[in-house]
Design an enzyme around this catalytic site. Structure first.
Site, mmCIF file in Angstrom:
data_model
loop_
_atom_site.group_PDB
_atom_site.id
_atom_site.type_symbol
_atom_site.label_atom_id
_atom_site.label_comp_id
_atom_site.label_asym_id
_atom_site.label_seq_id
_atom_site.Cartn_x
_atom_site.Cartn_y
_atom_site.Cartn_z
ATOM 1 C CB CYS A 162 -0.931 0.027 1.207
ATOM 2 S SG CYS A 162 -2.230 -1.183 1.074
HETATM 3 N N1 CO8 Z 1 -20.021 -9.776 7.621
HETATM 4 C C1 CO8 Z 1 -20.474 -9.980 8.882
HETATM 5 N N2 CO8 Z 1 -19.651 -10.247 9.917
HETATM 6 C C2 CO8 Z 1 -18.333 -10.302 9.681
HETATM 7 C C3 CO8 Z 1 -17.795 -10.089 8.411
HETATM 8 C C4 CO8 Z 1 -18.695 -9.814 7.346
HETATM 9 N N3 CO8 Z 1 -18.266 -9.619 6.090
HETATM 10 N N4 CO8 Z 1 -16.450 -10.188 8.466
HETATM 11 C C5 CO8 Z 1 -16.150 -10.470 9.742
HETATM 12 N N5 CO8 Z 1 -17.278 -10.535 10.497
HETATM 13 C C6 CO8 Z 1 -17.390 -10.833 11.928
HETATM 14 C C7 CO8 Z 1 -16.140 -11.497 12.459
HETATM 15 O O1 CO8 Z 1 -16.204 -12.900 12.233
HETATM 16 C C8 CO8 Z 1 -16.187 -11.133 13.910
HETATM 17 O O2 CO8 Z 1 -17.080 -12.005 14.588
HETATM 18 P P1 CO8 Z 1 -16.755 -12.470 16.103
HETATM 19 O O3 CO8 Z 1 -16.774 -11.203 16.907
HETATM 20 O O4 CO8 Z 1 -17.863 -13.413 16.385
HETATM 21 O O5 CO8 Z 1 -15.399 -13.098 16.055
HETATM 22 C C9 CO8 Z 1 -16.810 -9.755 13.926
HETATM 23 O O6 CO8 Z 1 -17.492 -9.625 12.658
HETATM 24 C C10 CO8 Z 1 -15.763 -8.645 14.029
HETATM 25 O O7 CO8 Z 1 -14.694 -8.907 13.092
HETATM 26 P P2 CO8 Z 1 -13.328 -8.138 13.098
HETATM 27 O O8 CO8 Z 1 -12.778 -8.081 14.476
HETATM 28 O O9 CO8 Z 1 -12.459 -8.684 12.020
HETATM 29 O O10 CO8 Z 1 -13.860 -6.672 12.649
HETATM 30 P P3 CO8 Z 1 -13.134 -5.294 12.678
HETATM 31 O O11 CO8 Z 1 -14.019 -4.352 13.393
HETATM 32 O O12 CO8 Z 1 -11.708 -5.373 13.114
HETATM 33 O O13 CO8 Z 1 -13.108 -4.884 11.111
HETATM 34 C C11 CO8 Z 1 -11.558 -4.745 9.254
HETATM 35 C C12 CO8 Z 1 -12.401 -5.652 10.158
HETATM 36 C C13 CO8 Z 1 -12.522 -3.929 8.417
HETATM 37 C C14 CO8 Z 1 -10.692 -5.613 8.367
HETATM 38 C C15 CO8 Z 1 -10.680 -3.798 10.113
HETATM 39 O O14 CO8 Z 1 -10.006 -4.549 11.101
HETATM 40 C C16 CO8 Z 1 -9.670 -3.034 9.297
HETATM 41 O O15 CO8 Z 1 -9.972 -2.365 8.333
HETATM 42 N N6 CO8 Z 1 -8.390 -3.068 9.737
HETATM 43 C C17 CO8 Z 1 -7.327 -2.320 9.045
HETATM 44 C C18 CO8 Z 1 -6.819 -3.141 7.938
HETATM 45 C C19 CO8 Z 1 -5.823 -2.413 7.070
HETATM 46 O O16 CO8 Z 1 -5.631 -1.235 7.077
HETATM 47 N N7 CO8 Z 1 -5.183 -3.179 6.252
HETATM 48 C C20 CO8 Z 1 -4.295 -2.635 5.297
HETATM 49 C C21 CO8 Z 1 -4.097 -3.723 4.331
HETATM 50 S S1 CO8 Z 1 -3.961 -3.227 2.758
HETATM 51 C C22 CO8 Z 1 -2.306 -3.356 2.216
HETATM 52 O O17 CO8 Z 1 -1.355 -3.243 2.893
HETATM 53 C C23 CO8 Z 1 -2.144 -3.678 0.775
HETATM 54 C C24 CO8 Z 1 -1.995 -5.118 0.619
HETATM 55 C C25 CO8 Z 1 -1.901 -5.479 -0.822
HETATM 56 C C26 CO8 Z 1 -3.198 -5.419 -1.570
HETATM 57 C C27 CO8 Z 1 -3.595 -6.741 -2.103
HETATM 58 C C28 CO8 Z 1 -4.942 -6.753 -2.800
HETATM 59 C C29 CO8 Z 1 -5.747 -7.975 -2.659
#
Ligand code: CO8
Length: 379
Positions: A162
């Site tokens: 990124c």
């Molecule tokens: N629908 C419903 N529920 C869901 C879903 C969904 N789609 N997904 C997860 N849940 C559930 C989980 O199972 C979890 O349930 P439980 O509490 O029972 O375990 C609950 O919802 C909460 O899940 P999370 O704790 O995972 O939820 P978050 O509030 O943390 O949100 C995010 C998840 C959105 C992923 C968030 O953590 C986030 O955005 N974090 C930052 C990530 C970030 O900035 N990453 C950068 C990466 S990008 C990069 O570097 C480039 C890489 C190269 C690109 C490649 C392209 C493919």
């Protein structure tokens, strides 16, 4: 011979954006994902009832918007992604004699940036393709783009996930200051849909496709009155496995791993959120301080577009108060995370209202971990 003042000043003189024509709303995405889940659970009912296989859970629009702020994404091909039996874009391979898809979108964004910068291809002598996922091992994508545009000089690819665009900007600036190039194109063709596990509820909503372009040159050659001086760049990396993709040329040397989940984008989103927010806020704050720029003089933060909450927290830490919407523009609601292109899309779309002399920061962060801060001032 002494250099003129303008020879030591480097500017961004043009930006370009290629946006694919197809979009996928959260509603469309969740509908096809949930159909896939229902099919999977029906096909595997016996194993699920026997307790040897875990049932898959539905995704939800509400969760996606609440957790990330993402409402839709642009993609090269939506039919393959939305086909519950496939969940992967259909992007046919092309003959070696044809321009590759990544080259094609890079050329489209580059042309817009060149027009904006009032530059002809004869005036450009370096092409840097900086992105998360390169279409092939070689020849370098940048050399194909260079050839397609008719640019003399040199091109190379680089990947810092990124943060590729900000790292590319620093490379371009260094080349201009050292004299190894007169004008550099930095291109970020991100086809994230090809490296996303659309079957994984935790991340199937995160990414979109796009390409951004930047023309970088010395102030003394700049013909565009709407140019942005790069006051300074600062890059930082710190190793982490929390965002990882093990796809690579050695995969075929161990058949057991071919097609395994770790050969696509994987992350521990919670940990990324917690660890990267303070790292980035500290990077911006220390960079501003070292450039003797008061936080009160910072007009805009064009931040990497991964997560709305993350951006709100970073800007709050930097400013010491909540940012006004215009101070940290959001494009991820429409584009989703487009990896290195995100902060550049924000810069491309949300800079015209700043006045001459006003200062902002383009900031990326992501896998590596990697983070980049580029402080710019409108000329
Ligand atoms: N629908 C419903 N529920 C869901 C879903 C969904 N789609 N997904 C997860 N849940 C559930 C989980 O199972 C979890 O349930 P439980 O509490 O029972 O375990 C609950 O919802 C909460 O899940 P999370 O704790 O995972 O939820 P978050 O509030 O943390 O949100 C995010 C998840 C959105 C992923 C968030 O953590 C986030 O955005 N974090 C930052 C990530 C970030 O900035 N990453 C950068 C990466 S990008 C990069 O570097 C480039 C890489 C190269 C690109 C490649 C392209 C493919």
């Amino acid at each position: 011979m002494t250099q003129s003042k303008d020879a030591r000043r480097v500017v961004i003189s043009g930006t370009g954006l290629y946006t694919p024509q197809q979009t996928i709303s959260n509603a469309e995405l969740v509908k096809s994902f949930n159909a896939y889940v229902d099919n999977f659970n029906a096909e595997n009912r016996a194993a699920i009832e026997a307790g040897t296989l875990e049932a898959l859970s539905h995704s939800s629009e509400e969760f996606i918007v609440k957790a990330s702020g993402i409402e839709s994404r642009y993609v090269i091909d939506k039919t393959g992604i939305l086909d519950p039996a496939r969940l992967c874009p259909r992007i046919p391979e092309r003959a070696d004699e044809e321009p590759s898809i990544q080259c094609e979108i890079a050329v489209a964004a580059a042309r817009e940036a060149l027009v904006q910068a009032r530059k002809t291809v004869d005036e450009v002598d370096a092409v840097i393709v900086a992105c998360s996922n390169l279409q092939r091992a070689y020849p370098a994508m940048a050399i194909e783009v260079q050839n397609a545009l008719g640019i003399k000089g040199f091109g190379f690819d680089m990947n810092v996930a990124c943060s590729s665009a900000t790292f590319g900007l620093q490379c371009a600036r260094d080349a201009l200051l050292s004299g190894s190039a007169r004008c550099v194109l930095v291109l970020n063709p991100e086809i994230c849909s090809g490296h996303l596990a659309w079957q994984d509820r935790d991340c199937h909503f995160i990414f979109g496709d796009v390409c951004t372009a930047l023309v970088v040159e010395r102030a003394e050659t700049c013909k565009n009155p709407d140019a942005w001086e790069i006051i300074g760049t600062r890059l930082q990396t710190q190793f982490s496995n929390n965002i990882r993709n093990n796809f690579g040329f050695l995969n075929r040397c161990d058949e057991s791993g071919i097609g395994a989940r770790d050969k696509l984008f994987c992350q521990n989103g919670r940990k990324v959120f917690k660890e990267v927010v303070p790292m980035v806020a500290e990077l911006i704050a220390s960079h501003l301080s070292d450039e003797s720029i008061e936080v009160s003089g910072l007009r805009r933060m064009w931040l990497h577009q991964a997560n709305l909450g993350m951006n709100q927290l970073i800007s709050k830490k930097v400013l010491g108060r909540d940012a006004e919407p215009a101070e940290a523009p959001v494009i991820l609601n429409e584009y989703a995370n487009t990896s290195s292109a995100g902060s550049i899309i924000a810069f491309h779309k949300h800079r015209q209202d700043l006045q001459s002399g006003e200062v902002g920061v383009i900031c990326s962060f992501g896998a590596g971990y990697s983070a980049g801060s580029v402080i710019v001032k409108r000329l």
